[in-house]
Write a protein that holds these residues in place. Structure first.
Motif, PDB file in Angstrom:
ATOM      1  N   LEU A  20      19.387  33.995   4.994  1.00 42.71           N
ATOM      2  CA  LEU A  20      19.331  34.926   3.407  1.00 42.71           C
ATOM      3  C   LEU A  20      20.432  34.606   3.143  1.00 42.71           C
ATOM      4  CD1 LEU A  20      17.836  37.883   5.135  1.00 42.71           C
ATOM      5  CD2 LEU A  20      16.238  35.653   3.725  1.00 42.71           C
ATOM      6  N   ARG A  21      21.622  33.782   2.805  1.00 37.42           N
ATOM      7  CA  ARG A  21      22.470  33.665   2.144  1.00 37.42           C
ATOM      8  C   ARG A  21      22.715  32.360   1.818  1.00 37.42           C
ATOM      9  NH1 ARG A  21      27.065  37.737   3.432  1.00 37.42           N
ATOM     10  NH2 ARG A  21      26.360  39.404   5.106  1.00 37.42           N
ATOM     11  N   ARG A  22      21.956  31.481   2.008  1.00 40.57           N
ATOM     12  CA  ARG A  22      21.949  30.187   1.972  1.00 40.57           C
ATOM     13  C   ARG A  22      20.766  30.383   0.818  1.00 40.57           C
ATOM     14  NH1 ARG A  22      23.487  26.216   5.399  1.00 40.57           N
ATOM     15  NH2 ARG A  22      23.385  24.530   3.877  1.00 40.57           N
ATOM     16  N   GLU A  23      20.688  30.011  -0.673  1.00 39.54           N
ATOM     17  CA  GLU A  23      19.745  29.685  -1.212  1.00 39.54           C
ATOM     18  C   GLU A  23      19.487  28.504  -0.971  1.00 39.54           C
ATOM     19  OE1 GLU A  23      18.674  31.786  -4.062  1.00 39.54           O
ATOM     20  OE2 GLU A  23      20.323  33.322  -3.387  1.00 39.54           O
ATOM     21  N   GLU A  24      19.314  28.142  -0.673  1.00 37.87           N
ATOM     22  CA  GLU A  24      18.599  26.205  -0.610  1.00 37.87           C
ATOM     23  C   GLU A  24      17.399  27.070   0.771  1.00 37.87           C
ATOM     24  OE1 GLU A  24      22.338  25.246   1.725  1.00 37.87           O
ATOM     25  OE2 GLU A  24      21.519  26.208  -0.443  1.00 37.87           O
ATOM     26  N   ILE A  25      17.797  27.491   1.044  1.00 41.30           N
ATOM     27  CA  ILE A  25      16.870  27.820   2.077  1.00 41.30           C
ATOM     28  C   ILE A  25      16.160  28.480   2.516  1.00 41.30           C
ATOM     29  CG2 ILE A  25      16.697  28.886   5.288  1.00 41.30           C
ATOM     30  CD1 ILE A  25      19.762  27.023   5.132  1.00 41.30           C
ATOM     31  N   ALA A  69      -6.233  35.035   9.095  1.00 44.88           N
ATOM     32  CA  ALA A  69      -4.960  35.831   9.541  1.00 44.88           C
ATOM     33  C   ALA A  69      -3.965  35.399   9.454  1.00 44.88           C
ATOM     34  CB  ALA A  69      -5.591  35.559  11.356  1.00 44.88           C
ATOM     35  N   LEU A  70      -3.829  33.865   8.916  1.00 45.31           N
ATOM     36  CA  LEU A  70      -2.056  33.649   8.708  1.00 45.31           C
ATOM     37  C   LEU A  70      -1.639  34.443   7.321  1.00 45.31           C
ATOM     38  CD1 LEU A  70      -0.578  30.176   9.738  1.00 45.31           C
ATOM     39  CD2 LEU A  70       0.114  30.902   7.959  1.00 45.31           C
ATOM     40  N   TYR A  71      -0.531  35.229   7.471  1.00 42.39           N
ATOM     41  CA  TYR A  71      -0.013  35.859   6.751  1.00 42.39           C
ATOM     42  C   TYR A  71       1.127  35.001   6.251  1.00 42.39           C
ATOM     43  CZ  TYR A  71       2.786  38.624   4.110  1.00 42.39           C
ATOM     44  OH  TYR A  71       3.747  38.937   2.342  1.00 42.39           O
ATOM     45  N   PRO A  72       1.446  33.587   4.976  1.00 48.20           N
ATOM     46  CA  PRO A  72       2.730  33.094   5.065  1.00 48.20           C
ATOM     47  C   PRO A  72       3.823  33.900   4.773  1.00 48.20           C
ATOM     48  CG  PRO A  72       1.093  33.021   3.028  1.00 48.20           C
ATOM     49  CD  PRO A  72       0.133  33.781   4.538  1.00 48.20           C
ATOM     50  N   ALA A  73       4.655  33.961   6.214  1.00 51.37           N
ATOM     51  CA  ALA A  73       6.102  34.807   5.280  1.00 51.37           C
ATOM     52  C   ALA A  73       7.012  33.952   5.670  1.00 51.37           C
ATOM     53  CB  ALA A  73       6.270  35.634   6.413  1.00 51.37           C
ATOM     54  N   GLU A  74       7.094  33.428   3.803  1.00 47.39           N
ATOM     55  CA  GLU A  74       8.445  33.426   3.095  1.00 47.39           C
ATOM     56  C   GLU A  74       9.643  34.073   3.814  1.00 47.39           C
ATOM     57  OE1 GLU A  74       6.672  30.909  -1.220  1.00 47.39           O
ATOM     58  OE2 GLU A  74       5.491  33.089  -0.765  1.00 47.39           O
ATOM     59  N   LEU A  75      10.802  33.187   3.932  1.00 48.17           N
ATOM     60  CA  LEU A  75      12.364  33.553   4.163  1.00 48.17           C
ATOM     61  C   LEU A  75      12.348  34.850   2.932  1.00 48.17           C
ATOM     62  CD1 LEU A  75      14.249  34.445   6.134  1.00 48.17           C
ATOM     63  CD2 LEU A  75      14.558  32.221   5.252  1.00 48.17           C
TER      64      LEU A  75
END
Length: 256
Positions: A20-25, A69-75
């Motif tokens: 979470l500290r890496r904006e590009e990730i 059924a898939l929830y797309p969990a973006e970081l």
């Protein structure tokens, strides 16, 4: 990919902090729980995969075959839900199968770890309540009713501070009807089936004290920014309305 084994001894915050500290990730990555472990999922090599990891990425981004059924969990969304008091994270579970993956369950988490797993129809309906951009279907005995995205809508609100009220309106088409049930009976049965499933889901989530919906359950003292203890829901109300707008081109009736 986070293995279930890692979730048993580390919190979500500890697992995601560096990413979470890496904006590009943070703005490009998707998160899922690997079962039985992250290594097992990542070592799968589907026979039709040309670029390593492309099938898994397509699955998590929902750019491949649609899976309700898939929830797309973006970081970045997971990070936001970890920080905000009225938003709990939701993570899809990717299970290893022979030469492939299966996603038919999801975890609802608190701020530290998964607390509730929903499978099958329950996972699909919670995903629908959170996103409203997936097809919705309901089976009634020998009949199948399907409602594409945009033909159904939900209204989820908090009443009197402690009552969760869900209203679901569905315009559906009949894709199967082997029992030859009349339109009014199909609508009534479908509404009852969806209402029972939704009631079960909301009650399970409520019993765990979770809030994946972003409802304003946190109380703030008047004229201050000091948060009080979050309110707990005391009741769940569900209303479902189903309307058949297309009976389909084929109906199968059994001989009596």
């Amino acid at each position: 990919m986070i293995g279930e084994d890692a979730l048993s001894n580390r919190t979500l915050g500890e697992l995601f902090d560096g990413f979470l500290r890496r904006e590009e990730i943070k703005v490009t990555a998707f998160v899922a729980v690997g079962r039985p472990s992250a290594r097992d999922v990542l070592e799968i090599k589907p026979p039709d995969e040309r670029i390593p990891g492309s099938n898994l990425l397509s699955l998590l981004e929902r750019t491949g075959e649609d899976n309700p059924a898939l929830y797309p969990a973006e970081l970045f969304d997971v990070g936001r839900r970890l920080l905000e008091p009225d938003f709990d994270p939701v993570l899809p579970v990717v299970t290893v199968e022979e030469q492939g993956y299966r996603v038919d369950s999801l975890y609802v988490c608190d701020k530290t770890r998964p607390r509730l797993e929903l499978r099958g129809e329950e996972a699909v309906l919670l995903n629908a309540l959170l996103r409203e951009r997936i097809p919705l279907s309901v089976r009634v005995n020998g009949a199948l009713l399907v409602s594409p995205p945009g033909r159904w809508r939900t209204e989820l609100r908090l009443e009197d501070g402690t009552t969760l009220h869900l209203r679901l309106r569905v315009d559906a088409a009949v894709e199967e009807n082997s029992d030859g049930l009349p339109k009014s009976e199909l609508e009534a049965h479908a509404a009852r089936t969806l209402a029972e499933t939704a009631q079960t889901i909301l009650q399970k989530v409520e019993r765990e004290g979770l809030n994946p919906y972003g409802l304003p359950l946190s109380q703030t003292a008047p004229s201050s920014n000091v948060a009080k203890a979050p309110r707990r829901l005391r009741d769940v109300r569900v209303e479902v309305f189903v309307r058949i707008v297309d009976r389909g081109s084929l109906e199968v009736h059994t001989n009596r």
